[in-house]
Design a protein around this motif. Structure first.
Motif, PDB file in Angstrom:
ATOM      1  N   GLY A 123       0.807  -1.221   0.000  1.00 26.77           N
ATOM      2  CA  GLY A 123       0.000   0.000   0.000  1.00 26.77           C
ATOM      3  C   GLY A 123       0.835   1.264   0.000  1.00 26.77           C
ATOM      4  N   CYS A 124       2.057   1.164   0.480  1.00 23.15           N
ATOM      5  CA  CYS A 124       2.989   2.303   0.482  1.00 23.15           C
ATOM      6  C   CYS A 124       3.859   2.319  -0.764  1.00 23.15           C
ATOM      7  N   ASP A 125       3.581   1.408  -1.696  1.00 22.11           N
ATOM      8  CA  ASP A 125       4.362   1.299  -2.929  1.00 22.11           C
ATOM      9  C   ASP A 125       5.849   1.102  -2.611  1.00 22.11           C
ATOM     10  N   ALA A 126       6.103   0.178  -1.674  1.00 18.91           N
ATOM     11  CA  ALA A 126       7.467  -0.100  -1.235  1.00 18.91           C
ATOM     12  C   ALA A 126       7.830  -1.549  -1.565  1.00 18.91           C
ATOM     13  N   VAL A 127       9.111  -1.845  -1.478  1.00 19.54           N
ATOM     14  CA  VAL A 127       9.639  -3.188  -1.691  1.00 19.54           C
ATOM     15  C   VAL A 127       9.943  -3.786  -0.325  1.00 19.54           C
ATOM     16  N   LEU A 128       9.581  -5.040  -0.132  1.00 21.93           N
ATOM     17  CA  LEU A 128       9.839  -5.734   1.129  1.00 21.93           C
ATOM     18  C   LEU A 128      11.050  -6.646   0.980  1.00 21.93           C
ATOM     19  N   ILE A 129      11.975  -6.540   1.927  1.00 21.18           N
ATOM     20  CA  ILE A 129      13.090  -7.473   2.019  1.00 21.18           C
ATOM     21  C   ILE A 129      13.002  -8.120   3.396  1.00 21.18           C
ATOM     22  N   GLU A 130      12.952  -9.451   3.396  1.00 24.36           N
ATOM     23  CA  GLU A 130      12.855 -10.174   4.650  1.00 24.36           C
ATOM     24  C   GLU A 130      14.214 -10.342   5.301  1.00 24.36           C
ATOM     25  N   LYS A 131      14.213 -10.208   6.629  1.00 25.83           N
ATOM     26  CA  LYS A 131      15.411 -10.456   7.420  1.00 25.83           C
ATOM     27  C   LYS A 131      15.328 -11.884   7.942  1.00 25.83           C
ATOM     28  N   PRO A 132      16.452 -12.533   8.169  1.00 25.22           N
ATOM     29  CA  PRO A 132      17.789 -11.950   8.138  1.00 25.22           C
ATOM     30  C   PRO A 132      18.240 -11.647   6.714  1.00 25.22           C
ATOM     31  N   LEU A 133      19.023 -10.596   6.616  1.00 28.77           N
ATOM     32  CA  LEU A 133      19.535 -10.169   5.320  1.00 28.77           C
ATOM     33  C   LEU A 133      20.556 -11.182   4.819  1.00 28.77           C
ATOM     34  N   MET A 134      20.460 -11.493   3.544  1.00 29.31           N
ATOM     35  CA  MET A 134      21.353 -12.482   2.953  1.00 29.31           C
ATOM     36  C   MET A 134      22.205 -11.844   1.858  1.00 29.31           C
ATOM     37  N   GLY A 135      23.501 -11.911   2.026  1.00 28.85           N
ATOM     38  CA  GLY A 135      24.415 -11.454   0.990  1.00 28.85           C
ATOM     39  C   GLY A 135      24.203 -10.014   0.581  1.00 28.85           C
ATOM     40  N   ASP A 136      24.098  -9.802  -0.714  1.00 29.38           N
ATOM     41  CA  ASP A 136      23.981  -8.447  -1.256  1.00 29.38           C
ATOM     42  C   ASP A 136      22.552  -8.112  -1.664  1.00 29.38           C
ATOM     43  N   GLU A 137      21.586  -8.681  -0.985  1.00 27.94           N
ATOM     44  CA  GLU A 137      20.181  -8.493  -1.350  1.00 27.94           C
ATOM     45  C   GLU A 137      19.769  -7.020  -1.352  1.00 27.94           C
ATOM     46  N   ILE A 138      20.216  -6.259  -0.366  1.00 29.36           N
ATOM     47  CA  ILE A 138      19.843  -4.843  -0.323  1.00 29.36           C
ATOM     48  C   ILE A 138      20.473  -4.088  -1.486  1.00 29.36           C
ATOM     49  N   SER A 139      21.755  -4.278  -1.729  1.00 31.65           N
ATOM     50  CA  SER A 139      22.394  -3.530  -2.826  1.00 31.65           C
ATOM     51  C   SER A 139      21.822  -3.937  -4.180  1.00 31.65           C
ATOM     52  N   ARG A 140      21.522  -5.231  -4.382  1.00 25.03           N
ATOM     53  CA  ARG A 140      20.906  -5.657  -5.649  1.00 25.03           C
ATOM     54  C   ARG A 140      19.534  -5.019  -5.816  1.00 25.03           C
ATOM     55  N   THR A 141      18.772  -4.933  -4.736  1.00 24.58           N
ATOM     56  CA  THR A 141      17.447  -4.311  -4.804  1.00 24.58           C
ATOM     57  C   THR A 141      17.569  -2.823  -5.077  1.00 24.58           C
ATOM     58  N   LEU A 142      18.518  -2.165  -4.427  1.00 24.17           N
ATOM     59  CA  LEU A 142      18.735  -0.733  -4.677  1.00 24.17           C
ATOM     60  C   LEU A 142      19.088  -0.473  -6.135  1.00 24.17           C
ATOM     61  N   ILE A 143      19.980  -1.268  -6.677  1.00 19.69           N
ATOM     62  CA  ILE A 143      20.362  -1.099  -8.081  1.00 19.69           C
ATOM     63  C   ILE A 143      19.154  -1.320  -8.986  1.00 19.69           C
ATOM     64  N   ALA A 144      18.342  -2.336  -8.673  1.00 24.97           N
ATOM     65  CA  ALA A 144      17.177  -2.644  -9.512  1.00 24.97           C
ATOM     66  C   ALA A 144      16.141  -1.520  -9.473  1.00 24.97           C
ATOM     67  N   ILE A 145      15.864  -0.972  -8.299  1.00 23.67           N
ATOM     68  CA  ILE A 145      14.811   0.050  -8.242  1.00 23.67           C
ATOM     69  C   ILE A 145      15.309   1.416  -8.689  1.00 23.67           C
ATOM     70  N   CYS A 146      16.611   1.644  -8.591  1.00 25.74           N
ATOM     71  CA  CYS A 146      17.164   2.924  -9.062  1.00 25.74           C
ATOM     72  C   CYS A 146      17.438   2.915 -10.561  1.00 25.74           C
ATOM     73  N   ASN A 147      17.481   1.739 -11.143  1.00 26.73           N
ATOM     74  CA  ASN A 147      17.808   1.584 -12.563  1.00 26.73           C
ATOM     75  C   ASN A 147      16.805   0.679 -13.249  1.00 26.73           C
ATOM     76  N   PRO A 148      15.536   1.090 -13.273  1.00 23.52           N
ATOM     77  CA  PRO A 148      14.557   0.226 -13.936  1.00 23.52           C
ATOM     78  C   PRO A 148      14.874   0.057 -15.411  1.00 23.52           C
ATOM     79  N   LEU A 149      14.506  -1.092 -15.937  1.00 24.93           N
ATOM     80  CA  LEU A 149      14.724  -1.341 -17.357  1.00 24.93           C
ATOM     81  C   LEU A 149      13.889  -0.364 -18.162  1.00 24.93           C
ATOM     82  N   LYS A 150      14.503   0.212 -19.161  1.00 22.27           N
ATOM     83  CA  LYS A 150      13.792   1.154 -20.022  1.00 22.27           C
ATOM     84  C   LYS A 150      13.355   0.422 -21.276  1.00 22.27           C
ATOM     85  N   VAL A 151      12.079   0.468 -21.526  1.00 26.60           N
ATOM     86  CA  VAL A 151      11.512  -0.200 -22.688  1.00 26.60           C
ATOM     87  C   VAL A 151      11.329   0.822 -23.787  1.00 26.60           C
ATOM     88  N   ALA A 152      11.804   0.501 -24.973  1.00 27.10           N
ATOM     89  CA  ALA A 152      11.705   1.429 -26.110  1.00 27.10           C
ATOM     90  C   ALA A 152      10.324   1.401 -26.694  1.00 27.10           C
TER      91      ALA A 152
END
Length: 111
Positions: free
Chosen positions: A82-111
């Motif tokens: 409802g807040c238009d947010a992404v959920l990451i479950e803890k415990p945090l595993m590996g680089d899950e936060i950084s991968r998610t940050l990269i994905a949401i900051c760099n959405p695929l651009k469709v031509a």
């Protein structure tokens, strides 16, 4: 080219906050409370991190958001959605936060 986001960390636990600040800054992310592009909110922040995010949304804050939670139930999942947010479950595993940050900051651009 990958865009690196400016992140505001809303995390209650000082040791978790310090660890996130360190690891994300090493990966090239900028941690800043002023005009962040992404909010990273722990479910326990301020007693109820989702309430904090809901209040921010009500005031017009539309920054991308990630919520971290341990064993989230359906109600919490629905509130996060409802807040238009992404959920990451803890415990945090590996680089899950950084991968998610990269994905949401760099959405695929469709031509």
């Amino acid at each position: 080219m990958v865009e690196i986001c400016t992140i505001q960390l809303l995390v209650k636990d000082p040791s978790v906050l310090a660890a996130l600040q360190f690891s994300l800054s090493i990966e090239g992310f900028q941690i800043d409370d002023c005009a962040p592009q992404v909010l990273l909110i722990d479910e326990g922040y301020g007693g109820d991190g989702l309430k904090v995010l809901e209040e921010m949304r009500a005031r017009g804050n539309r920054a991308l958001a990630i919520v971290t939670a341990t064993h989230p139930n359906l109600q919490l999942r629905n509130r996060v959605a409802g807040c238009d947010a992404v959920l990451i479950e803890k415990p945090l595993m590996g680089d899950e936060i950084s991968r998610t940050l990269i994905a949401i900051c760099n959405p695929l651009k469709v031509a």
